[in-house]
Write a protein that holds these residues in place. Structure first.
Motif, PDB file in Angstrom:
ATOM      1  N   GLU A 173      31.980 -40.944  45.087  1.00 38.49           N
ATOM      2  CA  GLU A 173      30.654 -40.398  45.380  1.00 38.49           C
ATOM      3  C   GLU A 173      30.126 -41.091  46.619  1.00 38.49           C
ATOM      4  N   PHE A 174      29.563 -40.303  47.534  1.00 42.35           N
ATOM      5  CA  PHE A 174      28.945 -40.912  48.713  1.00 42.35           C
ATOM      6  C   PHE A 174      27.745 -40.080  49.138  1.00 42.35           C
ATOM      7  N   LEU A 175      26.932 -40.658  49.997  1.00 44.53           N
ATOM      8  CA  LEU A 175      25.721 -39.998  50.490  1.00 44.53           C
ATOM      9  C   LEU A 175      25.990 -39.423  51.864  1.00 44.53           C
ATOM     10  N   TRP A 176      25.343 -38.299  52.140  1.00 40.61           N
ATOM     11  CA  TRP A 176      25.514 -37.703  53.464  1.00 40.61           C
ATOM     12  C   TRP A 176      24.389 -36.736  53.744  1.00 40.61           C
ATOM     13  N   GLN A 177      24.442 -36.140  54.933  1.00 48.71           N
ATOM     14  CA  GLN A 177      23.656 -34.961  55.236  1.00 48.71           C
ATOM     15  C   GLN A 177      24.630 -33.863  55.630  1.00 48.71           C
ATOM     16  N   GLU A 178      24.271 -32.643  55.270  1.00 46.28           N
ATOM     17  CA  GLU A 178      25.083 -31.507  55.685  1.00 46.28           C
ATOM     18  C   GLU A 178      24.164 -30.428  56.224  1.00 46.28           C
ATOM     19  N   GLY A 179      24.363 -30.098  57.486  1.00 44.56           N
ATOM     20  CA  GLY A 179      23.607 -29.020  58.101  1.00 44.56           C
ATOM     21  C   GLY A 179      24.345 -27.707  57.906  1.00 44.56           C
ATOM     22  N   HIS A 180      23.595 -26.649  57.653  1.00 43.69           N
ATOM     23  CA  HIS A 180      24.169 -25.315  57.495  1.00 43.69           C
ATOM     24  C   HIS A 180      23.263 -24.326  58.220  1.00 43.69           C
ATOM     25  N   THR A 181      23.847 -23.548  59.111  1.00 40.86           N
ATOM     26  CA  THR A 181      23.042 -22.610  59.883  1.00 40.86           C
ATOM     27  C   THR A 181      23.721 -21.248  59.941  1.00 40.86           C
TER      28      THR A 181
END
Length: 504
Positions: A173-181
């Protein structure tokens, strides 16, 4: 002559992987969890992630993106709609199959066991990434070209079942950001992909003092289901590569699977062109391995939880109050009157009655340490120590002079870290145009990267990758369109260049 004593053992030269683990431990950043493959991020480590998150989030919003949140659990059928994408993550997926537990007592032992019951009609996958579940929402939100572009980012956790965990680098498990456009045209979507690629490269340079090589992934190394993957590649001190951030143009692949369609300007129904892009807590692992030394963590000032740590030196009780007052007054002045890149300085006065405070802050990587004792109060001087210098190096400066220059000193620390990392990287990238020296290069320990002319096939790339346990890290953007040279494997003239290396 005996080797100099260091705060971290083993040293980088002796055992780089173990050195890394010991730096994380000594800086009190994280620890392994009872949950296999997972970590507990402790306050000092999480504070770094919070600063990364805050500073990146501002950049995302400046480029027109909004934050949202989507479910952790993804119906298995969603992944089945996008077979190529799902296959790329299949071996890493954690699957939820039941929705409740029932207590059952073992008659022999008398112990109570919790037994999963209530099998789900459809299993759920704990998100390894969110293209499919977000695509489903986009299909509801996008009806007309007037609804585009749709620019969304999510800060979240993800799970990818990891067999060889290492804190901040590879955990289940890890933390992230994911952009979706989603976009009306291919050209707009590619522009978005390239824009976020630049955001990542600039962020690593300007905030983490990490120089990167921006480039495009080869077809073999693309994100599953993408038409194009852009990457920023960083070199760390054992000369391995880390993929520090990626930005993907997904074409209409996910739109067709998730029915992200809209009525176009001519009245016809079209599929949206989509992108995704992300960075994770792996950035912290990259930072550790790029800058830290044999005395512990070294933090770039913009992501240091405390940029300046003031340590009172109070050998006698009758001067203690004066020293503490002087330390607190300095901290108040620094916080109130100075800023670093538009943010108030983060200053801590360490008043704890414990031994070894200096070395604790060395190991935690605080950019600036200041000691103030009774004589310093009288002389209005401070003892200044910088984390980008040797740990025993001290400078006695006038307090007022330091107050005037504190932000400049922090910037100088950042610049020194960036320059050192850039020089190290550039010194360890070599050009190679012939196959024999290419093979010889990878027989060395910690060999660094190679830049080669390249127009080989996917099969030829895979063969070299397997033979030497390397990959094409990227096709560097600034190295395409070079003078023609024979391809490393085919001998055909090519203007393309590929960057090869071993990686984490």
């Amino acid at each position: 002559m005996p080797a100099p004593k260091t705060a971290i053992t083993p040293t980088r030269a002796d055992d780089f992987p173990e050195w890394y683990q010991q730096v994380v431990k000594a800086a009190d950043m994280a620890e392994n969890s009872e949950t296999r493959g997972c970590m507990v991020i402790k306050p000092w480590g999480y504070g770094i992630w919070e600063l990364i998150q805050q500073q990146l989030d501002r950049r995302f919003k400046e480029t027109g993106h909004q934050n949202a949140y989507f479910p952790l659990l993804i119906p298995l059928s969603f992944l089945e709609k996008e077979a190529e994408h799902a296959e790329g993550f299949a071996t890493e997926c954690a699957v939820v199959t039941h929705h409740r537990l029932e207590a059952q007592k073992d008659e022999e032992t008398g112990k109570t066991k919790m037994i999963p019951t209530g099998e789900l009609a459809e299993p759920y996958v704990i998100r390894p990434t969110s293209e499919t579940i977000i695509g489903s929402a986009f299909s509801r939100w996008v009806q007309s070209y007037r609804d585009l572009p749709l620019l969304i980012n999510q800060w979240a956790n993800v799970m990818r079942w990891e067999m060889r965990p290492r804190m901040f680098l590879r955990t289940a498990e890890f933390l992230w950001q994911e952009g979706h456009t989603a976009h009306e045209t291919k050209e707009e979507a590619i522009e978005e992909t390239e824009k976020m690629h630049i955001v990542y490269a600039d962020f690593l340079r300007d905030h983490l003092a990490i120089p990167v090589i921006p480039g495009e992934k080869s077809e073999n190394e693309r994100f599953p289901g993408a038409d194009m993957t852009l990457t920023v590649e960083a070199m760390v001190q054992d000369k391995k590569a880390i993929q520090a951030g990626t930005s993907h143009y997904l074409g209409t692949n996910f739109s067709k699977a998730q029915d992200i369609s809209f009525t176009g300007r001519d009245g016809n129904v079209e599929y949206a062109h989509t992108t995704s892009w992300g960075v994770s807590t792996r950035l912290i692992g990259t930072l550790i391995m790029a800058h830290s030394d044999d005395d512990g963590l070294v933090l770039p000032p913009r992501v240091a939880t405390q940029q300046i740590v003031i340590i009172p030196i109070t050998p006698k009780e009758d001067t203690r109050d004066a020293v503490l007052e002087s330390c607190q007054a300095l901290a108040t002045t620094l916080r109130k009157d100075l800023a670093f890149h538009g943010e108030p300085l983060r200053v801590l006065v360490d008043t704890r009655d414990v031994k070894g405070k200096k070395w604790e802050w060395v190991k935690k990587g605080a950019p600036i340490r200041i000691e103030i004792g009774p004589r310093d109060v009288e002389s209005r001087k401070i003892c200044l120590q910088r984390r980008d210098k040797a740990s025993n190096e001290k400078e006695f400066v006038d307090k007022e002079d330091f107050i005037r220059r504190a932000d400049d000193i922090l910037q100088d620390i950042h610049d020194n870290l960036l320059n050192a990392a850039t020089t190290f990287r550039d010194d360890n990238i070599a050009e190679c145009s012939e196959l024999e020296p290419f093979h010889d290069h990878w027989k060395q320990d910690n060999p660094g990267w190679l830049l080669t002319p390249w127009c080989g096939s996917s099969a030829e790339e895979e063969a070299l990758s397997k033979e030497h346990k390397i990959t094409i890290r990227c096709l560097p953007i600034d190295k395409q369109g070079e003078a023609e040279a024979p391809c490393l494997v085919t001998g055909k003239p090519t203007t393309k260049r590929a960057l090869w290396g071993r990686s984490y």
